[in-house]
Design a protein around this motif. Sequence first.
Motif, short mmCIF file in Angstrom:
data_model
loop_
_atom_site.label_atom_id
_atom_site.label_comp_id
_atom_site.label_asym_id
_atom_site.label_seq_id
_atom_site.Cartn_x
_atom_site.Cartn_y
_atom_site.Cartn_z
N UNK A 1 -26.00 44.10 12.73
CA UNK A 1 -25.83 45.51 12.44
C UNK A 1 -24.37 45.76 12.08
N UNK A 2 -24.18 46.56 11.08
CA UNK A 2 -22.83 46.90 10.66
C UNK A 2 -22.27 48.01 11.53
N UNK A 3 -21.01 47.88 11.86
CA UNK A 3 -20.35 48.93 12.63
C UNK A 3 -19.61 49.90 11.71
N UNK A 4 -19.66 49.63 10.40
CA UNK A 4 -18.99 50.50 9.45
C UNK A 4 -19.92 51.64 9.04
N UNK A 5 -19.35 52.82 8.81
CA UNK A 5 -20.17 53.97 8.46
C UNK A 5 -20.19 54.23 6.95
N UNK A 6 -19.53 53.39 6.17
CA UNK A 6 -19.49 53.58 4.73
C UNK A 6 -20.07 52.37 4.01
N UNK A 7 -20.48 52.58 2.77
CA UNK A 7 -21.00 51.50 1.93
C UNK A 7 -19.83 50.82 1.24
N UNK A 8 -19.85 49.49 1.14
CA UNK A 8 -18.81 48.79 0.38
C UNK A 8 -18.86 49.19 -1.09
N UNK A 9 -17.73 49.07 -1.79
CA UNK A 9 -17.70 49.45 -3.20
C UNK A 9 -17.71 48.25 -4.14
N UNK A 10 -18.03 47.05 -3.62
CA UNK A 10 -18.06 45.86 -4.46
C UNK A 10 -19.49 45.31 -4.50
N UNK A 11 -19.81 44.64 -5.62
CA UNK A 11 -21.14 44.07 -5.81
C UNK A 11 -21.26 42.74 -5.07
N UNK A 12 -22.38 42.33 -4.59
CA UNK A 12 -23.67 43.02 -4.56
C UNK A 12 -23.81 43.93 -3.34
N UNK A 13 -22.84 43.88 -2.43
CA UNK A 13 -22.95 44.67 -1.20
C UNK A 13 -23.07 46.16 -1.47
N UNK A 14 -22.56 46.60 -2.59
CA UNK A 14 -22.58 48.02 -2.95
C UNK A 14 -24.00 48.60 -2.94
N UNK A 15 -24.98 47.77 -3.31
CA UNK A 15 -26.36 48.26 -3.41
C UNK A 15 -27.24 47.83 -2.24
N UNK A 16 -26.66 47.24 -1.23
CA UNK A 16 -27.41 46.82 -0.05
C UNK A 16 -27.21 47.85 1.05
N UNK A 17 -28.27 48.48 1.45
CA UNK A 17 -28.13 49.52 2.47
C UNK A 17 -27.94 48.93 3.86
N UNK A 18 -28.41 47.71 4.08
CA UNK A 18 -28.21 47.06 5.37
C UNK A 18 -29.06 47.66 6.48
N UNK A 19 -28.70 47.33 7.69
CA UNK A 19 -29.43 47.82 8.85
C UNK A 19 -28.90 49.20 9.23
N UNK A 20 -29.78 50.18 9.34
CA UNK A 20 -29.33 51.51 9.74
C UNK A 20 -28.67 51.47 11.13
#
Length: 51
Positions: A1-20
Amino acid sequence: MSEQVYQPDFLPDKFESGTPNYPWDRRTGEQGLTFIRKTGIENVQEARTGV
């Protein structure tokens, strides 16, 4: 689980919503319920509707 509250701005992570962030959502919901219980549902309704 990500502890960050923002989406990364680089590909491909930019389009991966990850685990809520469910623990954060749960805490927020619990805080809302605590507020309503302390304030009273009638007072919350009156403040929202003005009636």
